[in-house]
Scaffold this motif. Sequence first.
Motif, PDB file in Angstrom:
ATOM      1  N   ARG A 115       0.912  -1.108  -0.129  1.00 34.43           N
ATOM      2  CA  ARG A 115      -0.049   0.037   0.034  1.00 34.43           C
ATOM      3  C   ARG A 115       1.084   1.151  -0.045  1.00 34.43           C
ATOM      4  NH1 ARG A 115      -2.843  -2.469   5.022  1.00 34.43           N
ATOM      5  NH2 ARG A 115      -3.443  -4.401   4.067  1.00 34.43           N
ATOM      6  N   GLY A 116       0.943   1.896  -1.317  1.00 37.55           N
ATOM      7  CA  GLY A 116       1.774   2.994  -1.296  1.00 37.55           C
ATOM      8  C   GLY A 116       1.192   4.498  -1.696  1.00 37.55           C
ATOM      9  N   ALA A 117       0.002   4.136  -2.184  1.00 38.80           N
ATOM     10  CA  ALA A 117      -0.804   5.387  -2.656  1.00 38.80           C
ATOM     11  C   ALA A 117      -1.357   6.564  -1.797  1.00 38.80           C
ATOM     12  CB  ALA A 117      -2.054   4.864  -3.658  1.00 38.80           C
ATOM     13  N   GLY A 118      -0.886   6.304  -0.209  1.00 37.86           N
ATOM     14  CA  GLY A 118      -1.346   7.376   0.864  1.00 37.86           C
ATOM     15  C   GLY A 118      -0.569   8.440   0.479  1.00 37.86           C
ATOM     16  N   ARG A 119       0.503   8.445  -0.173  1.00 40.78           N
ATOM     17  CA  ARG A 119       1.198   9.943  -0.438  1.00 40.78           C
ATOM     18  C   ARG A 119       0.407  10.722  -1.446  1.00 40.78           C
ATOM     19  NH1 ARG A 119       4.834   5.799   0.097  1.00 40.78           N
ATOM     20  NH2 ARG A 119       5.001   5.455  -2.099  1.00 40.78           N
ATOM     21  N   PRO A 120       0.027  12.016  -1.115  1.00 44.82           N
ATOM     22  CA  PRO A 120      -0.914  12.586  -1.863  1.00 44.82           C
ATOM     23  C   PRO A 120       0.067  13.437  -2.967  1.00 44.82           C
ATOM     24  CG  PRO A 120      -0.587  13.798  -0.091  1.00 44.82           C
ATOM     25  CD  PRO A 120       0.060  12.494   0.251  1.00 44.82           C
ATOM     26  N   LEU A 121      -0.647  13.509  -4.255  1.00 44.09           N
ATOM     27  CA  LEU A 121      -0.097  14.576  -5.284  1.00 44.09           C
ATOM     28  C   LEU A 121      -0.869  15.913  -5.161  1.00 44.09           C
ATOM     29  CD1 LEU A 121       0.110  12.328  -8.456  1.00 44.09           C
ATOM     30  CD2 LEU A 121       2.184  12.944  -6.877  1.00 44.09           C
ATOM     31  N   SER A 122      -0.366  16.789  -5.499  1.00 40.99           N
ATOM     32  CA  SER A 122      -1.112  18.103  -5.238  1.00 40.99           C
ATOM     33  C   SER A 122      -0.543  19.167  -6.084  1.00 40.99           C
ATOM     34  CB  SER A 122      -1.279  18.723  -3.825  1.00 40.99           C
ATOM     35  OG  SER A 122      -0.046  18.822  -3.289  1.00 40.99           O
ATOM     36  N   VAL A 123      -1.184  20.104  -6.372  1.00 37.72           N
ATOM     37  CA  VAL A 123      -0.815  21.410  -6.969  1.00 37.72           C
ATOM     38  C   VAL A 123      -1.714  22.716  -6.747  1.00 37.72           C
ATOM     39  CG1 VAL A 123      -0.058  20.078  -9.195  1.00 37.72           C
ATOM     40  CG2 VAL A 123      -2.420  20.980  -8.909  1.00 37.72           C
TER      41      VAL A 123
END
Length: 298
Positions: free
Chosen positions: A241-249
Amino acid sequence: MDKLSISEVAENSGTRVPLNSFETKMEIGAALDWFDNEKLAVAPVKNDKGEYCALLSVFDLISYAVLGKLPADSPGSLLPEDVPALKEPVANVVAEGLRRYRLPIFKKTDSIVGVMVEFAAGKHKVLVTDEEGTAEYMFSQHDMLKFMEDNPSSIPEDLMVKTGDQLGYLMPNIVHAKTTAPTIEILRTLEKHDMTAVPLVNGKGELTGTFSQSDLKGVSTLMLVDLFLEAMTFLEDEEARGAGRPLSVKPDARFGEIMLPLAYSGAHRIWIIDEENKVIGVASMTGVIKEVMKATVS
């Protein structure tokens, strides 16, 4: 774009992964363990005639067997022996959501436009066959974005410079969840709002993570008890499970700046945040593909 075939786009979007599928006659519990063993979050399903009939995810199975069968206020034990629906066949899941779980199928010589229409409507994957109808590979939204990022001339320049604000990606009162919320609560939120992911925020409302349906990869029958863990603990507990790190702009990020991280991170969405790191919108692969289709398909 509308002059390209699926195979022409697929050949330029990376290596094809092996086509793995499971069968509707399999028990739901066995299917969860199969997903865990294959390290997948979503896969096509074959019926008893050997025909591809649906596309199901770990979330879909858990939604049916846990969220749909156990009381929301007190689900009780999630040990396999205490979740009777795990013994039901996958066919029951498919039958309950025929339209929702529909698997679009295309020949590799078909125009990419048909695939883009499915992606713009929210489908994340389609099945691609040869001219005789033999299944060859799955083609995903991510494959589509990677092709577009690697072939920038396929996208009009006036679209590439539009900002997230201009594209309508900002939205008030976006649904979110606290990092301390139990995972099972977040799954119910996703189901209630028909969402594939929610931003995770701390006590100040600041973006700290993402919880998506794909984060259920690795949840076998024996791991269902982990659904009682707090969201961030759940995301950190299992290596898969690694998708917890968010992408943001920020709102002034241009379309090209939004598309780039989506194409290469594997994430399906990027959150739009304000100066206080609070979520004020979202740009998804679905939305990006929809914009490209509007701009390039006659």
